[in-house]
Structures are given as C-alpha cells and as structure tokens.
Write a protein that holds these residues in place. Structure first.
Motif, PDB file in Angstrom:
ATOM      1  N   PHE A  48      29.641 -27.430  51.109  1.00 42.75           N
ATOM      2  CA  PHE A  48      28.927 -26.380  50.380  1.00 42.75           C
ATOM      3  C   PHE A  48      29.212 -24.969  50.887  1.00 42.75           C
ATOM      4  O   PHE A  48      29.078 -24.014  50.116  1.00 42.75           O
ATOM      5  CB  PHE A  48      27.406 -26.626  50.462  1.00 42.75           C
ATOM      6  CG  PHE A  48      26.976 -27.902  49.812  1.00 42.75           C
ATOM      7  CD1 PHE A  48      26.842 -28.004  48.444  1.00 42.75           C
ATOM      8  CD2 PHE A  48      26.706 -29.016  50.589  1.00 42.75           C
ATOM      9  CE1 PHE A  48      26.430 -29.187  47.848  1.00 42.75           C
ATOM     10  CE2 PHE A  48      26.295 -30.201  50.002  1.00 42.75           C
ATOM     11  CZ  PHE A  48      26.169 -30.286  48.632  1.00 42.75           C
ATOM     12  N   ALA A  49      29.557 -24.806  52.162  1.00 44.89           N
ATOM     13  CA  ALA A  49      29.700 -23.461  52.731  1.00 44.89           C
ATOM     14  C   ALA A  49      30.904 -22.746  52.137  1.00 44.89           C
ATOM     15  O   ALA A  49      31.978 -23.347  51.979  1.00 44.89           O
ATOM     16  CB  ALA A  49      29.843 -23.547  54.254  1.00 44.89           C
ATOM     17  N   PRO A  50      30.770 -21.473  51.789  1.00 43.05           N
ATOM     18  CA  PRO A  50      31.930 -20.714  51.298  1.00 43.05           C
ATOM     19  C   PRO A  50      32.906 -20.434  52.438  1.00 43.05           C
ATOM     20  O   PRO A  50      32.520 -20.338  53.604  1.00 43.05           O
ATOM     21  CB  PRO A  50      31.295 -19.418  50.780  1.00 43.05           C
ATOM     22  CG  PRO A  50      30.036 -19.275  51.586  1.00 43.05           C
ATOM     23  CD  PRO A  50      29.538 -20.667  51.825  1.00 43.05           C
ATOM     24  N   GLN A  51      34.150 -20.328  52.106  1.00 41.11           N
ATOM     25  CA  GLN A  51      35.170 -20.051  53.102  1.00 41.11           C
ATOM     26  C   GLN A  51      35.264 -18.540  53.332  1.00 41.11           C
ATOM     27  O   GLN A  51      35.847 -17.805  52.537  1.00 41.11           O
ATOM     28  CB  GLN A  51      36.530 -20.594  52.637  1.00 41.11           C
ATOM     29  CG  GLN A  51      36.573 -22.113  52.534  1.00 41.11           C
ATOM     30  CD  GLN A  51      36.364 -22.774  53.879  1.00 41.11           C
ATOM     31  OE1 GLN A  51      36.868 -22.313  54.902  1.00 41.11           O
ATOM     32  NE2 GLN A  51      35.602 -23.854  53.889  1.00 41.11           N
ATOM     33  N   ILE A 105      32.430 -15.693  58.333  1.00 38.19           N
ATOM     34  CA  ILE A 105      31.262 -16.218  59.029  1.00 38.19           C
ATOM     35  C   ILE A 105      31.409 -17.719  59.286  1.00 38.19           C
ATOM     36  O   ILE A 105      31.181 -18.216  60.400  1.00 38.19           O
ATOM     37  CB  ILE A 105      29.978 -15.929  58.221  1.00 38.19           C
ATOM     38  CG1 ILE A 105      29.760 -14.422  58.127  1.00 38.19           C
ATOM     39  CG2 ILE A 105      28.768 -16.613  58.862  1.00 38.19           C
ATOM     40  CD1 ILE A 105      28.553 -14.035  57.294  1.00 38.19           C
ATOM     41  N   THR A 106      31.800 -18.459  58.247  1.00 40.36           N
ATOM     42  CA  THR A 106      31.979 -19.905  58.431  1.00 40.36           C
ATOM     43  C   THR A 106      33.145 -20.197  59.379  1.00 40.36           C
ATOM     44  O   THR A 106      33.083 -21.159  60.148  1.00 40.36           O
ATOM     45  CB  THR A 106      32.210 -20.583  57.076  1.00 40.36           C
ATOM     46  OG1 THR A 106      33.320 -19.957  56.415  1.00 40.36           O
ATOM     47  CG2 THR A 106      30.970 -20.497  56.212  1.00 40.36           C
ATOM     48  N   ASP A 107      34.192 -19.360  59.297  1.00 40.58           N
ATOM     49  CA  ASP A 107      35.304 -19.538  60.236  1.00 40.58           C
ATOM     50  C   ASP A 107      34.833 -19.334  61.672  1.00 40.58           C
ATOM     51  O   ASP A 107      35.209 -20.084  62.590  1.00 40.58           O
ATOM     52  CB  ASP A 107      36.437 -18.564  59.918  1.00 40.58           C
ATOM     53  CG  ASP A 107      37.140 -18.912  58.613  1.00 40.58           C
ATOM     54  OD1 ASP A 107      36.999 -20.067  58.164  1.00 40.58           O
ATOM     55  OD2 ASP A 107      37.813 -18.028  58.051  1.00 40.58           O
TER      56      ASP A 107
END
Length: 454
Positions: free
Chosen positions: A263-266, A269-271
C-alpha cells in the motif's frame, strides 16, 4: 585423390572436435562431482559440529538431573522443638490477638535448632557423632527451613517420627559424583575428612541415593543454598517475555510489512523507512538494551528487571527480522494471482488479505518463529535492563522482577562453585534448547496445516 584427402581431413577435424567435447564434458562432470562432494562434506561437517555441541551439552548436563538425596527418619523431639502448641483461631482470641499470637509462634519456630533434629537422625543411622557444623556441610542450607515448613504446616508432628528426603550439600554432591579429585590433600578439599567418610558411608548404606532433581524445575535460584537452586523463576521470566514478543512483534511486524509492500507509495519517505529497517536488522543487540534502559526504564519509569521491559526490548529487536522476512514472502507471490483477483473485481484490500496473504502464511510463520527463537536466546540486552539481578521468587506477572534462561546460564557459568554449577549450566542450556525446539515444532505443525489448506 583430393576428395579422399578432404574426407580424411574432415574426419580428423571431427574426431578432434569430439575429443574436445568429451574432454569438456569430463571436466564439467568432474567439477560437478567435486562440487557435489564438497556440498555433502559441508553438510556432514555441519551435522557433526551440531551433534558434537548437543553431545557436549547433554553429557555435561545430564548428571545434574540427578542429585544426592539424604533419606532420614526425622523425630520432632519436644526437647528440641520447644515452641508450645500453635494458636487456634476462634479460641476466644480476637483476629488481631490471634495474628499476634501466630506471629510470636512463628518467631519461636525460627529460633529452633532444626539442624539438631537432622544430626540426631544421622546419628541413629550411622552411629557417628556429628555436630551442627558437620550437618551444615553435609546437607543443603535449606534443610532446616524444610523441616520448619513441614512442622509449621502440621504442628501435630511434635513427638512423631516421619521419613523425609533432604538434599545433600553442593560440596557433598560434588564429592559423591566424583567431580572433586579425591586424591587432593585435606587442606585443598572443600569438606573435612570426617564429613567425606560419612558421605561415603551413607552412600554405601543407601541412606544417600541419586534421585531425579525435580527441584531444578520447580525451585528458584538460591545463593545461600546452591544445591536447591532451580530454574522456575528464569523459565517463567522467559515465558512472559516470549508472550509479549509474540503479542506485539508479530502483528506489528506483519502489518508494517503488508503496508510497505502493498500500500505504501514509492517516495523518499518509504525509501528512508526501508533503509532504516534494513539497518536495524544489523544493529548489535546490546544497543537495543541501551535503548530499553534509556526509554522504558529512565523515561517511562517501568519496573527494572521486569519481563515487560525485556519483552519490549526484544520486540524492538525482532521487528526488523519479521518485517524483512514478511516482505520477502509477499514479493515471492506471483503477480498473476494479484492480477486475477483484481480482474475478478476484488478491491486491492480484498486482493491482499483474501488472496495474497493466505499464500504467504507458512513463510510468515517461519519468519516469526525464527525471530522469536532468536529473541529467546538473547542475553546482552537483558543484562542492561537489570535482569541479571538475583530474584528469589517466581514472577506472578510480567511486572514482577524476574530473570531469564539465557541470563541464568550466564550467572551460573560465572559461579565460584564451578564443579557444581558447570553441570547446572548445561542443564539450563538443555531447558533453553527444549523450549526453542517446542517453538519450532509448533511452527512446523502450523505451517504444515496451513500448506495443506492452501
């Protein structure tokens, strides 16, 4: 003539090519055989090393499962036990008066020379004169407390003779098991010559026998009476911590992995989150101990040496392992399964939780058990939050002070009476390995059932 020469040249070239191919095949087959042999040798070596480890642990720990026990007929002599009858409730005393009288009676029990009763019983079976000092060297230091507790529970024993089993002292157990060199001079022996001879005499007469040491699993640790020290407190401490890790680390870790993977966008922040999770998996466990001491104890003021704090620290340490393994399991699911679910009209949430996640349950379960088993054997972070403190009671809740099995192994290994506690240390390792094997067996059972359903 020319055609014949060309045919000969062609056949010779074909023969050379065939020889080259055969030589190449031979080299490849030889390399394959060598690689296969190295693989088998590596497996055999690994199994041999693991087998040697288990053999060393079990061979050293098995003797501690049997301990020297003294079988005596104890007479509660009224001339020694001069305490009078126990007060009875409802005999004209108010509750406060009864409580005060009962406390006075218990104080009188504490002043009784219980070792004298043991000495009298030993004189009866051996005919040897023995004083209080010899009794303390012969039996465990808790022997007098055992007699007092028995009499306190049943004051009608006054004047009666009852059979009782008392543990031999740690030094006496060492002498009878041969872990102390019998050829050492008297000045280097831990027991006097009379005590050693009496131990041998009682062992020859079967007054002392080697019985299974149930107290190793039912008693807590003891500094004053090492012969009666047990693992009950450490076992319950580890059990509470593992329950906390399973309750917290598993749902949080799996939920985080599902969000990051599905679900998390790329974006940056997620990186950044993914990089930090991977870095946390490589952080030494002692750093998590420092974090737990600084945050949970100093800032949140949670009780020191409590399984709750240990479980929270081990949860932080286990989360990266569960998240990484769960994400790997989700990535391994074929994209066609996702596309088929979406093509049939399922939402993304339905696709993840009803189609993708059930396929990964066996892998997630395996990763969870690996993380929990790793947390079960950790020692360094628990030392920094005070779980190496001496605790003489079984924790009733995760908020009570306790120790853990790995810490108990560490403490016993450093005990000054190495002849006695070296075997106890191996026995504690056996219990720890047994708990890990039980966890793995449960994981294999659940994984097999889930795979069959799938």
């Amino acid at each position: 003539m020319t055609d014949i020469n060309m045919q000969q040249t062609g056949s010779e070239a074909s023969r050379k090519r065939l020889e080259i191919i055969r030589a190449s095949l031979s080299r490849r087959h030889r390399a394959e055989a060598i690689f296969k042999g190295l693989g088998i040798a590596a497996i055999v070596l690994a199994l041999a090393l693991v087998g040697t480890l288990f053999w060393q642990v079990f061979s050293k720990g098995t003797p501690s499962l049997f301990q020297s026990t003294l079988h005596l007929d104890i007479t509660f002599d009224p001339e020694v036990v001069e305490v009078g009858p126990a007060p009875e409730a409802g005999s004209g005393l108010s509750p406060a008066e009864y409580e005060e009288a009962y406390l006075d009676w218990r104080r009188a029990l504490a002043l009784v020379n219980w070792n004298e009763l043991i000495a009298n019983a030993i004189r009866d079976v051996s005919g040897t004169e023995i004083d209080g000092g010899d009794v303390r060297a012969l039996v465990d230091n808790n022997a007098g407390l055992v007699l007092r507790s028995r009499f306190q529970d049943n004051p009608d024993l006054l004047g009666q003779t009852v059979p009782m089993d008392l543990l031999v002292s740690a030094n006496g157990d060492n002498w009878l098991k041969g872990t102390i060199d019998r050829d050492l001079p008297d000045e280097r022996q831990q027991l006097s010559a009379d005590t050693r001879n009496l131990l041998d005499e009682l062992r020859a007469d079967d007054v002392i026998t080697m019985d299974f040491a149930w107290h190793l699993f039912t008693n807590v640790d003891s500094r004053t009476a090492p012969a009666s020290a047990g693992l009950a407190g450490a076992f319950m401490g580890s059990l509470y911590m593992m329950l906390i890790v399973i309750v917290l680390a598993v749902p949080i870790g799996v939920a985080s992995a599902i969000y990051l993977e599905e679900f998390a966008p790329q974006n940056r922040i997620t990186d950044l989150i993914e990089v930090n999770i991977n870095n946390l998996a490589a952080v030494p466990s002692i750093v998590f101990g420092l974090l737990g001491a600084a945050v949970f104890i100093n800032y949140f003021h949670l009780p020191i040496s409590a399984p709750l704090v240990g479980g929270l620290v081990l949860t932080l340490m286990t989360l990266p392992t569960i998240i990484i393994a769960t994400r790997a399991a989700l990535k391994a699911v074929s994209p066609s399964l996702r596309q088929a679910a979406l093509g049939l009209g399922a939402s993304k949430t339905q696709m993840v939780f009803q189609h993708v996640l059930p396929v990964t349950f066996p892998s997630i379960l395996t990763a969870t058990i690996i993380g929990v088993a790793q947390a079960l054997g950790e020692t360094a972070p628990l030392l920094l939050i005070g779980m190496n403190a001496f605790v003489a009671s079984v924790p009733a809740s995760p908020l009570d002070q306790a120790t853990a099995l790995p810490v108990q192994v560490y403490l016993w290994q450093g005990n000054e009476n190495r002849n006695f506690f070296e075997a106890r240390t191996s026995a504690a390792i056996i219990v720890l390995l047994g708990l890990m094997l039980v966890l793995n067996a449960i994981a294999i059972f659940l994984r097999t059932r889930l795979e069959r359903r799938g």
